[in-house]
Design a protein around this motif. Structure first.
Motif, PDB file in Angstrom:
ATOM      1  N   TYR A  19      43.822  75.723  14.766  1.00 18.12           N
ATOM      2  CA  TYR A  19      44.935  74.830  14.454  1.00 18.12           C
ATOM      3  C   TYR A  19      45.364  74.051  15.701  1.00 18.12           C
ATOM      4  CZ  TYR A  19      49.394  73.011  12.897  1.00 18.12           C
ATOM      5  OH  TYR A  19      50.429  72.163  12.587  1.00 18.12           O
ATOM      6  N   PHE A  20      45.086  74.612  16.866  1.00 15.66           N
ATOM      7  CA  PHE A  20      45.507  74.005  18.123  1.00 15.66           C
ATOM      8  C   PHE A  20      44.384  73.211  18.798  1.00 15.66           C
ATOM      9  CE2 PHE A  20      48.469  77.313  17.122  1.00 15.66           C
ATOM     10  CZ  PHE A  20      49.684  76.676  17.325  1.00 15.66           C
ATOM     11  N   LEU A  21      43.355  72.868  18.025  1.00 17.20           N
ATOM     12  CA  LEU A  21      42.337  71.939  18.498  1.00 17.20           C
ATOM     13  C   LEU A  21      42.807  70.529  18.200  1.00 17.20           C
ATOM     14  CD1 LEU A  21      39.049  73.657  17.228  1.00 17.20           C
ATOM     15  CD2 LEU A  21      39.957  73.632  19.577  1.00 17.20           C
ATOM     16  N   ARG A  22      42.555  69.609  19.103  1.00 23.79           N
ATOM     17  CA  ARG A  22      42.936  68.223  18.919  1.00 23.79           C
ATOM     18  C   ARG A  22      41.758  67.332  19.317  1.00 23.79           C
ATOM     19  NH1 ARG A  22      46.343  70.746  16.849  1.00 23.79           N
ATOM     20  NH2 ARG A  22      48.574  70.707  17.158  1.00 23.79           N
ATOM     21  N   GLY A  23      41.859  66.068  18.980  1.00 26.61           N
ATOM     22  CA  GLY A  23      40.891  65.074  19.420  1.00 26.61           C
ATOM     23  C   GLY A  23      39.457  65.432  19.087  1.00 26.61           C
ATOM     24  N   TRP A  39      34.968  68.011  16.037  1.00 20.78           N
ATOM     25  CA  TRP A  39      33.797  68.896  16.092  1.00 20.78           C
ATOM     26  C   TRP A  39      33.976  70.082  15.141  1.00 20.78           C
ATOM     27  CZ3 TRP A  39      34.120  74.000  17.886  1.00 20.78           C
ATOM     28  CH2 TRP A  39      32.900  74.691  17.890  1.00 20.78           C
ATOM     29  N   TRP A  40      35.155  70.711  15.170  1.00 21.10           N
ATOM     30  CA  TRP A  40      35.398  71.871  14.312  1.00 21.10           C
ATOM     31  C   TRP A  40      35.383  71.456  12.842  1.00 21.10           C
ATOM     32  CZ3 TRP A  40      34.567  76.646  14.021  1.00 21.10           C
ATOM     33  CH2 TRP A  40      35.205  77.454  13.092  1.00 21.10           C
ATOM     34  N   ASN A  54      31.803  71.070  11.766  1.00 24.20           N
ATOM     35  CA  ASN A  54      30.905  72.219  11.906  1.00 24.20           C
ATOM     36  C   ASN A  54      31.463  73.543  11.404  1.00 24.20           C
ATOM     37  OD1 ASN A  54      28.538  71.056  13.546  1.00 24.20           O
ATOM     38  ND2 ASN A  54      30.360  70.280  14.575  1.00 24.20           N
ATOM     39  N   GLU A  55      32.705  73.550  10.952  1.00 24.20           N
ATOM     40  CA  GLU A  55      33.353  74.805  10.561  1.00 24.20           C
ATOM     41  C   GLU A  55      32.548  75.584   9.530  1.00 24.20           C
ATOM     42  OE1 GLU A  55      37.547  76.553   8.741  1.00 24.20           O
ATOM     43  OE2 GLU A  55      37.269  74.383   8.849  1.00 24.20           O
ATOM     44  N   THR A  56      32.118  74.946   8.459  1.00 21.60           N
ATOM     45  CA  THR A  56      31.413  75.644   7.394  1.00 21.60           C
ATOM     46  C   THR A  56      30.146  76.304   7.919  1.00 21.60           C
ATOM     47  OG1 THR A  56      32.304  74.054   5.813  1.00 21.60           O
ATOM     48  CG2 THR A  56      30.435  75.377   5.082  1.00 21.60           C
ATOM     49  N   THR A  57      29.388  75.580   8.700  1.00 16.68           N
ATOM     50  CA  THR A  57      28.133  76.116   9.251  1.00 16.68           C
ATOM     51  C   THR A  57      28.406  77.279  10.200  1.00 16.68           C
ATOM     52  OG1 THR A  57      27.199  73.898   9.129  1.00 16.68           O
ATOM     53  CG2 THR A  57      26.045  75.484  10.520  1.00 16.68           C
ATOM     54  N   ILE A  58      29.386  77.123  11.056  1.00 19.83           N
ATOM     55  CA  ILE A  58      29.680  78.159  12.049  1.00 19.83           C
ATOM     56  C   ILE A  58      30.247  79.407  11.375  1.00 19.83           C
ATOM     57  CG2 ILE A  58      31.111  78.732  14.050  1.00 19.83           C
ATOM     58  CD1 ILE A  58      30.776  75.764  14.907  1.00 19.83           C
ATOM     59  N   ASP A 102      29.308  76.463  23.893  1.00 19.85           N
ATOM     60  CA  ASP A 102      28.027  75.746  23.788  1.00 19.85           C
ATOM     61  C   ASP A 102      28.258  74.247  23.674  1.00 19.85           C
ATOM     62  OD1 ASP A 102      26.639  78.136  23.868  1.00 19.85           O
ATOM     63  OD2 ASP A 102      26.150  78.155  21.721  1.00 19.85           O
ATOM     64  N   LYS A 103      29.272  73.868  22.930  1.00 18.19           N
ATOM     65  CA  LYS A 103      29.545  72.452  22.696  1.00 18.19           C
ATOM     66  C   LYS A 103      30.227  71.780  23.889  1.00 18.19           C
ATOM     67  CE  LYS A 103      30.408  68.483  20.768  1.00 18.19           C
ATOM     68  NZ  LYS A 103      29.414  67.456  20.923  1.00 18.19           N
ATOM     69  N   PHE A 104      31.274  72.400  24.398  1.00 17.42           N
ATOM     70  CA  PHE A 104      32.112  71.730  25.389  1.00 17.42           C
ATOM     71  C   PHE A 104      31.915  72.215  26.829  1.00 17.42           C
ATOM     72  CE2 PHE A 104      34.304  71.236  21.330  1.00 17.42           C
ATOM     73  CZ  PHE A 104      34.366  69.852  21.288  1.00 17.42           C
ATOM     74  N   TYR A 105      31.080  73.206  27.001  1.00 18.35           N
ATOM     75  CA  TYR A 105      30.801  73.729  28.333  1.00 18.35           C
ATOM     76  C   TYR A 105      29.302  73.994  28.407  1.00 18.35           C
ATOM     77  CZ  TYR A 105      31.285  76.897  32.395  1.00 18.35           C
ATOM     78  OH  TYR A 105      31.177  77.505  33.609  1.00 18.35           O
ATOM     79  N   PRO A 106      28.519  72.910  28.426  1.00 11.75           N
ATOM     80  CA  PRO A 106      27.063  73.061  28.376  1.00 11.75           C
ATOM     81  C   PRO A 106      26.496  73.800  29.582  1.00 11.75           C
ATOM     82  CG  PRO A 106      27.694  70.759  28.663  1.00 11.75           C
ATOM     83  CD  PRO A 106      28.945  71.535  28.498  1.00 11.75           C
ATOM     84  N   ARG A 107      25.289  74.262  29.428  1.00 19.53           N
ATOM     85  CA  ARG A 107      24.625  75.099  30.429  1.00 19.53           C
ATOM     86  C   ARG A 107      24.611  74.448  31.818  1.00 19.53           C
ATOM     87  NH1 ARG A 107      24.173  79.720  32.268  1.00 19.53           N
ATOM     88  NH2 ARG A 107      22.222  80.261  33.203  1.00 19.53           N
ATOM     89  N   PHE A 108      24.331  73.142  31.884  1.00 22.99           N
ATOM     90  CA  PHE A 108      24.250  72.510  33.199  1.00 22.99           C
ATOM     91  C   PHE A 108      25.593  72.567  33.928  1.00 22.99           C
ATOM     92  CE2 PHE A 108      25.827  68.813  30.900  1.00 22.99           C
ATOM     93  CZ  PHE A 108      26.578  68.126  31.832  1.00 22.99           C
ATOM     94  N   LEU A 109      26.712  72.490  33.185  1.00 17.27           N
ATOM     95  CA  LEU A 109      28.030  72.612  33.821  1.00 17.27           C
ATOM     96  C   LEU A 109      28.284  74.052  34.268  1.00 17.27           C
ATOM     97  CD1 LEU A 109      30.447  70.412  31.671  1.00 17.27           C
ATOM     98  CD2 LEU A 109      29.738  70.046  34.030  1.00 17.27           C
ATOM     99  N   GLN A 110      27.823  75.005  33.469  1.00 20.74           N
ATOM    100  CA  GLN A 110      27.958  76.413  33.854  1.00 20.74           C
ATOM    101  C   GLN A 110      27.241  76.661  35.184  1.00 20.74           C
ATOM    102  OE1 GLN A 110      26.682  79.015  30.670  1.00 20.74           O
ATOM    103  NE2 GLN A 110      27.776  77.806  29.147  1.00 20.74           N
TER     104      GLN A 110
END
Length: 185
Positions: free
Chosen positions: A90-94, A99-100, A103-107, A124-132
């Protein structure tokens, strides 16, 4: 006559079964209503604490802070596992909300879907591996240099959560912290 008594007994048994079914139905209705009220009360508690929103910013610190705030909040309000995702999303925005929504049904259909699985997917979506990898390298290369000890400590704590493999134990964390201090200390 014997047949009449059996049908009479059968009628009493049938009446008793109907009464029991009615009692069960009433109990289920009470539980269902109570559960809905409990969910509403839980959501009110979460909302009253004014948790942060997450908009899908590319900065992993913002995402990790958002997830950590909800972890603390869920512990404080006693949120059951099956309601955590609904409360947090509920506290996701923009971009994150879009994205949610897409993709909610699939996830949610994933085997063993729960709060941990949600966190994995949002990362996975907002913090991709290269940033990690970038954040882990930044931590690995962290040195105090011209920072104050307080500033170095703050930066160390902030980045250490992105490189848990380097600081898996308190002893490893202390060694890593000391290795970044200036030689004059």
């Amino acid at each position: 006559m014997a047949g009449g008594r059996n049908s009479g007994n059968g009628g009493n048994n049938l009446i008793e079964v109907v009464r029991q079914l009615a009692a069960v139905a009433q109990q289920l209705a009470r539980n269902s209503n109570g559960n809905g009220d409990a969910q509403g009360e839980l959501f009110k508690k979460v909302a009253q604490s004014k948790p942060p929103t997450y908009q899908g910013e590319p900065d992993p610190t913002i995402l990790e802070n958002w997830l950590r705030e909800f972890e603390k909040l869920f512990g404080a309000v006693g949120c059951p596992e099956n309601l955590k995702v609904s409360c947090a999303t509920y506290f996701l925005r923009g971009e994150a909300d879009l994205w949610w929504q897409q993709n909610e049904t699939t996830i949610r259909a994933l085997p063993g879907f729960n709060w941990a699985k949600f966190q994995e997917k949002v990362r996975d979506k907002f913090y991709p591996r290269f940033l990690q990898i970038q954040k882990a390298e930044k931590f690995s290369n962290l040195k105090m240099e011209k920072m104050s000890v307080t500033k170095y400590y703050t930066k160390f704590i902030e980045l250490s959560r992105f490189a848990e493999e380097y600081v898996a134990t308190e002893k490893a964390k202390a060694r890593k912290f000391e290795s970044g201090l200036t030689t004059d200390l």
